[in-house]
Design an enzyme around this catalytic site. Structure first.
Site, PDB file in Angstrom:
ATOM      1  N   GLU A   6      35.274  28.580  40.095  1.00  0.00           N
ATOM      2  CA  GLU A   6      33.840  28.875  40.266  1.00  0.00           C
ATOM      3  C   GLU A   6      33.038  28.325  39.087  1.00  0.00           C
ATOM      4  O   GLU A   6      31.966  27.727  39.270  1.00  0.00           O
ATOM      5  CB  GLU A   6      33.646  30.384  40.400  1.00  0.00           C
ATOM      6  CG  GLU A   6      32.199  30.847  40.345  1.00  0.00           C
ATOM      7  CD  GLU A   6      32.051  32.163  39.625  1.00  0.00           C
ATOM      8  OE1 GLU A   6      31.243  32.238  38.676  1.00  0.00           O
ATOM      9  OE2 GLU A   6      32.748  33.129  39.988  1.00  0.00           O
ATOM     10  N   HIS A   7      33.539  28.507  37.877  1.00  0.00           N
ATOM     11  CA  HIS A   7      32.859  27.974  36.693  1.00  0.00           C
ATOM     12  C   HIS A   7      32.845  26.445  36.701  1.00  0.00           C
ATOM     13  O   HIS A   7      31.825  25.819  36.405  1.00  0.00           O
ATOM     14  CB  HIS A   7      33.567  28.466  35.421  1.00  0.00           C
ATOM     15  CG  HIS A   7      33.169  29.839  35.001  1.00  0.00           C
ATOM     16  ND1 HIS A   7      32.412  30.091  33.877  1.00  0.00           N
ATOM     17  CD2 HIS A   7      33.429  31.051  35.552  1.00  0.00           C
ATOM     18  CE1 HIS A   7      32.231  31.393  33.743  1.00  0.00           C
ATOM     19  NE2 HIS A   7      32.849  32.006  34.752  1.00  0.00           N
ATOM     20  N   GLU A  30      33.915  36.561  29.360  1.00  0.00           N
ATOM     21  CA  GLU A  30      33.628  37.558  30.399  1.00  0.00           C
ATOM     22  C   GLU A  30      34.719  38.632  30.435  1.00  0.00           C
ATOM     23  O   GLU A  30      34.427  39.820  30.610  1.00  0.00           O
ATOM     24  CB  GLU A  30      33.507  36.869  31.761  1.00  0.00           C
ATOM     25  CG  GLU A  30      32.286  35.991  31.897  1.00  0.00           C
ATOM     26  CD  GLU A  30      32.112  35.482  33.309  1.00  0.00           C
ATOM     27  OE1 GLU A  30      32.714  36.078  34.230  1.00  0.00           O
ATOM     28  OE2 GLU A  30      31.384  34.504  33.509  1.00  0.00           O
ATOM     29  N   HIS A  57      38.322  32.347  39.899  1.00  0.00           N
ATOM     30  CA  HIS A  57      37.148  32.542  39.042  1.00  0.00           C
ATOM     31  C   HIS A  57      36.907  31.320  38.164  1.00  0.00           C
ATOM     32  O   HIS A  57      35.761  30.893  37.962  1.00  0.00           O
ATOM     33  CB  HIS A  57      37.365  33.795  38.183  1.00  0.00           C
ATOM     34  CG  HIS A  57      36.234  34.095  37.254  1.00  0.00           C
ATOM     35  ND1 HIS A  57      36.422  34.705  36.042  1.00  0.00           N
ATOM     36  CD2 HIS A  57      34.911  33.857  37.355  1.00  0.00           C
ATOM     37  CE1 HIS A  57      35.263  34.840  35.438  1.00  0.00           C
ATOM     38  NE2 HIS A  57      34.329  34.327  36.216  1.00  0.00           N
TER      39      HIS A  57
END
Length: 530
Positions: free
Chosen positions: A162-163, A240, A159
């Site tokens: 991905e950022h 998040e 994750h």
């Protein structure tokens, strides 16, 4: 004959050069080529000249024919060179596109778009969709790797990567350049990471499709993973993670991973947080993960726009062929999170208090998807509301107000089949009766076998839903490869079409709450995109 002609041309131009630039003494020592017009091969009617003669070329009928032959030789050489150039261009073209699949995928009746599926030489498979009436365009890149591949020492790395890919590439080195370009073209960008896939997609005006696709493609060609962006994006991941606390998903998520076998990667934390990512070597870990999994053979692409299929294919060849194919193997996880042979991980009953006021009962069954190809029919029977159904039995006795049966795809090798009931006060006080009724219903299905009438009804409903599906503003999202097992199990249950986007308003990229197993980078993203 060809060699003699070439030597003749070389001899002719050598004579011309030396005669024009050398003195008589130098001319005598000029180099000579073995010419077709040497004494041994000269035609009888061709006049020879002495090396000491200043007039090297004598105008005779034989010599005139030799000049014409030399001109023909030059033309032959030019034709051969042009042919080689054409062959070389065709060869290069063949090296770019490996396969063009001829069959059009099955689509709804009112879908007038054109489709083409190609596979490039670097093993990227791309679905091209041409819609001349579309006012917007979209591209989606799907990488067949997700949070299940997180290393034990850096949970949430997939994750986090991905950022970081949005933070600049060698070609587009400014941070969030994709966000700015999408905003300038009245569009939005989005990305999400789940257990087995990471997806990057966008929607812009048609005029910006090619450049926006190139901006995204650079994520897989030359990312920078800038040092000065590490902490900021780590904070975004942390935000998040904390936003999920207010969701009803998180208690259930924590319970599910807590009940799973520790031997399965499903039991590990997937979203990531500062506590799991804050390491001195985090950039090296990002590069290691990127090099290990981000390969062309693990990437699929879907493009939709108002350009012709030939134009879209030309763009795909131009942009995607630079993505390196590292010949990486697709991650495979053979350890099931809930092994049937171990009672510690099944037949568990758990109570938890959700964030909002709701009374519900959820019966969840982990199933190996390869063992049960007809799950669609089973879930249809469980959720059926007609005469003799489980819903009719429980609702008429005042236990439940609603019942939903669904399949939740969690990973490559297993799914969660769930039955979700909203309870009345009577049902909340007596869940045992509901569970007993459920298993009696399952026993009756096993005893009676497949009901042909209900099978055909399920088939007809699925076909109608698919055939009559309305055409809306689309977001191109390729089907992850681990879902291809669904193809053909029940007609109409799967579609190669991108999911619908419920609104066309502009979205900007920022953190947003999402499902625990699907960590996303977006704002107000529709549920269909995840």
């Amino acid at each position: 004959w060809y060699q003699r002609r070439v030597r003749g041309v070389l001899n002719y131009y050598t004579n011309y050069y030396y005669k024009s630039n050398l003195s008589r003494q130098e001319w005598k020592g000029r180099p000579r080529f073995s010419s077709p017009c040497s004494p041994s091969s000269r035609p009888p009617n061709m006049v020879s000249t002495s090396d000491t003669d200043d007039n090297i070329i004598v105008e005779t009928p034989g010599n005139k024919r030799s000049g014409r032959n030399r001109l023909a030789c030059v033309l032959v050489v030019l034709v051969v060179l042009l042919s080689l150039i054409v062959v070389l261009c065709v060869t290069i073209k063949a090296r770019v596109v490996l396969v063009v699949f001829p069959d059009k995928p099955e689509v709804p009746d009112n879908d007038d778009r054109d489709y083409r599926v190609i596979q490039l030489k670097n093993s990227i498979k791309a679905t091209l969709i041409s819609d001349s009436s579309s006012r917007t365009a979209s591209t989606s890149f799907n990488v067949a790797v997700g949070s299940l591949c997180n290393p034990d020492e850096v949970l949430g790395l997939a994750h986090y990567l991905e950022h970081m890919l949005f933070m600049g590439t060698k070609k587009y080195d400014k941070e969030n350049e994709a966000d700015k370009f999408a905003s300038d073209n009245d569009g939005w960008i989005n990305a999400w990471t789940d257990d087995s896939n990471t997806n990057y997609h966008f929607l812009v005006e048609n005029s910006g499709l090619k450049q926006m696709t190139d901006i995204y493609a650079q994520f897989f060609i030359s990312p920078l993973l800038k040092k000065d962006s590490l902490e900021r994006e780590m904070q975004a991941v942390e935000s998040e993670y904390k936003m999920g606390f207010s969701s009803n998903f998180w208690p259930e998520y924590e319970l599910m991973i807590g009940l799973a076998s520790p031997a399965s990667p499903y039991s590990r934390f997937s979203t990531g947080s500062i506590s799991t990512l804050n390491r001195t070597d985090i950039r090296e870990k990002l590069w290691d993960f990127y090099d290990a999994y981000y390969s062309a053979n693990l990437i699929t692409v879907a493009i939709i726009g108002n350009e012709t299929l030939d134009t879209l294919q030309e763009w795909a060849e131009e942009i995607f062929t630079a993505i390196p194919n590292k010949e990486k193997s697709k991650p495979v996880f053979n350890v099931l999170p809930f092994p049937k042979a171990d009672s510690r991980y099944i037949t568990r009953q758990v109570y938890y208090q959700p964030k909002s006021d709701m009374d519900s009962l959820k019966l969840i069954f982990p199933v190996n998807i390869r063992d049960y190809p007809n799950l669609s029919y089973i879930t249809y029977l469980l959720g059926y509301e007609g005469k003799g159904s489980l819903f009719q039995y429980l609702s008429t006795r005042g236990y439940i107000t609603s019942l939903v049966s669904s399949i939740s795809v969690e990973a490559q090798n297993f799914v969660l089949v769930g039955v979700y009931c909203d309870l009345t006060e009577k049902g909340l006080g007596d869940p045992k009766s509901i569970i007993e009724a459920f298993f009696k219903f399952i026993a009756r299905i096993n005893e009676n076998g497949i009901n042909e009438k209900l099978w055909q009804e399920n088939k007809m409903i699925d076909n109608l839903k698919f055939k009559l599906r309305r055409k809306r503003t689309q977001l191109a999202t390729p089907v992850p490869s681990h879902l291809t097992w669904l193809k053909g199990t029940t007609p109409g249950t799967t579609s190669t079409l991108p999911p619908d986007v419920s609104t066309t308003r502009r979205w900007k990229r920022r953190s947003c709450p999402s499902s625990p197993r699907t960590t996303s980078t977006c704002t107000s993203a529709p549920s269909s995109s995840a």
